[in-house]
Design an enzyme around this catalytic site. Structure first.
Site, PDB file in Angstrom:
ATOM      1  CG  ASN A   8      -1.703   1.212   1.427  1.00 47.86           C
ATOM      2  OD1 ASN A   8      -1.794   2.040   0.523  1.00 47.86           O
ATOM      3  ND2 ASN A   8      -2.307   1.355   2.596  1.00 47.86           N
ATOM      4  CE  LYS A  10      -0.228   3.356   4.674  1.00 48.08           C
ATOM      5  NZ  LYS A  10      -0.210   3.478   6.120  1.00 48.08           N
ATOM      6  CG  HIS A  93      -5.892   2.080   4.985  1.00 44.43           C
ATOM      7  ND1 HIS A  93      -5.521   3.037   5.904  1.00 44.43           N
ATOM      8  CD2 HIS A  93      -4.868   1.203   4.906  1.00 44.43           C
ATOM      9  CE1 HIS A  93      -4.308   2.738   6.356  1.00 44.43           C
ATOM     10  NE2 HIS A  93      -3.896   1.627   5.770  1.00 44.43           N
ATOM     11  CD  GLU A  95      -3.011   5.645   6.629  1.00 45.47           C
ATOM     12  OE1 GLU A  95      -2.937   5.659   5.390  1.00 45.47           O
ATOM     13  OE2 GLU A  95      -2.112   5.177   7.364  1.00 45.47           O
ATOM     14  CD  GLU A 163      -3.655  -2.339   7.151  1.00 45.31           C
ATOM     15  OE1 GLU A 163      -2.534  -2.585   6.712  1.00 45.31           O
ATOM     16  OE2 GLU A 163      -4.285  -1.302   6.875  1.00 45.31           O
ATOM     17  N   GLY A 169       2.272   2.316  10.761  1.00 44.78           N
ATOM     18  CA  GLY A 169       3.287   3.357  10.644  1.00 44.78           C
ATOM     19  C   GLY A 169       3.990   3.698  11.942  1.00 44.78           C
ATOM     20  CB  SER A 208       4.653  -1.857  12.228  1.00 40.98           C
ATOM     21  OG  SER A 208       4.322  -0.497  12.444  1.00 40.98           O
TER      22      SER A 208
HETATM   23  P1  PGA Z   1       2.651   0.316   7.668  1.00 37.83           P
HETATM   24  O1  PGA Z   1       1.200   0.562   6.993  1.00 37.83           O
HETATM   25  O2  PGA Z   1       3.183  -0.963   7.102  1.00 37.83           O
HETATM   26  O3  PGA Z   1       3.460   1.528   7.262  1.00 37.83           O
HETATM   27  O4  PGA Z   1       2.425   0.238   9.147  1.00 37.83           O
HETATM   28  C1  PGA Z   1       0.328  -0.495   6.755  1.00 37.83           C
HETATM   29  C2  PGA Z   1      -0.935   0.012   6.140  1.00 37.83           C
HETATM   30  O5  PGA Z   1      -1.412   1.090   6.530  1.00 37.83           O
HETATM   31  O6  PGA Z   1      -1.506  -0.631   5.236  1.00 37.83           O
END
Ligand code: PGA
Length: 245
Positions: A8, A10, A93, A95, A163, A169, A208
């Site tokens: 992903n 983003k 997601h 976000e 997630e 992140g 992560s």
């Molecule tokens: P990350 O993000 O691996 O940077 O923690 C995962 C995601 O949001 O899909």
């Protein structure tokens, strides 16, 4: 089940670096047993789908609108995503749930639209840190799965991504036992809802995931791949995660 390792990206990637990253992933995919997927921003979908066409790496979008077309300035529909060459779409997601107020009902409508357009939806769910500390992680996640998946989800090969919001992140992850417990609860909900088809649905872990923790996570029961954010922006790290599965 063959694991799916999805990147992903983003809101990262201009044309030159996005194409270079996609090509580097494809170039290193030869010894990877897992299915590989990259999800660049909308602006790069068509170019990357064309660059990767016929190769081992699939392309996905990070969102789509619930309507096939219409007066929705700034939005992109599922048929448009499919037309750009994508096969998958990430939906709900955390976000997007946070930044755009997306509810389970909206995510479900988007997943229906995605399936209708011939896309495979990857629906994300996950608890906040407060919810985990309150002992509600499993309850929150299974309710999100229930509310966000349309009835045709299993037949369309739909994918669920667990997630935890607080792990995205941050470099922090749940323990392997905690991940296994949530994945088992999701599986049990999928079985109840979709019967035998619920057994064969992929459940990804995201939050992560790095080369150093991937092998342990991917070996857990009912973990059928990973949704990778930050580490998917470095081809070698993304490939190392994929090889760990
Ligand atoms: P990350 O993000 O691996 O940077 O923690 C995962 C995601 O949001 O899909």
């Amino acid at each position: 089940m063959r694991p799916l390792i999805a990147g992903n990206w983003k809101m990262h990637g201009l044309r030159a670096d996005g194409l270079a990253l996609a090509r580097a992933v494809a170039a290193g995919a030869g010894d990877v047993a897992a299915e590989l997927l990259v999800c660049p921003p909308f602006t790069l979908l068509a170019a990357i789908a064309e660059a990767l066409s016929g190769g081992p790496v699939a392309v996905g979008a990070q969102d789509c609108h619930a309507a096939p077309k219409g007066a929705h300035t700034g939005d992109v529909s599922a048929p448009m995503v499919r037309d750009a060459g994508a096969r998958f779409v990430i939906l709900g997601h955390s976000e997007r749930r946070a930044d755009h107020g997306e509810s389970d009902g909206l995510v479900r409508a988007k997943a229906e639209a995605a399936i209708g357009a011939g896309l495979v939806p990857i629906v994300c769910v996950g608890e906040s840190e407060a919810q985990r500390l309150a002992g509600q992680a499993e309850l929150v996640v299974t309710a999100q799965v229930d509310g966000s998946l349309p009835d045709g989800f299993a037949a369309a090969g739909g994918v669920v991504a667990y997630e935890p919001v607080w792990a995205i992140g941050t470099g922090r992850t749940p323990t392997e036992a905690e991940i296994a417990a949530i994945h088992a609860a999701i599986r049990s909900g999928l079985r109840t809802r979709f019967g035998a088809a619920g057994e064969g649905m992929r459940i990804l872990y995201g939050g992560s995931v790095k080369p150093g923790n991937a092998a342990g996570i991917l070996a857990l029961p009912h973990v059928d791949g990973a949704l990778v954010g930050g580490a998917s922006l470095v081809a070698e790290d993304f490939l190392a995660i994929a090889r760990a599965g």
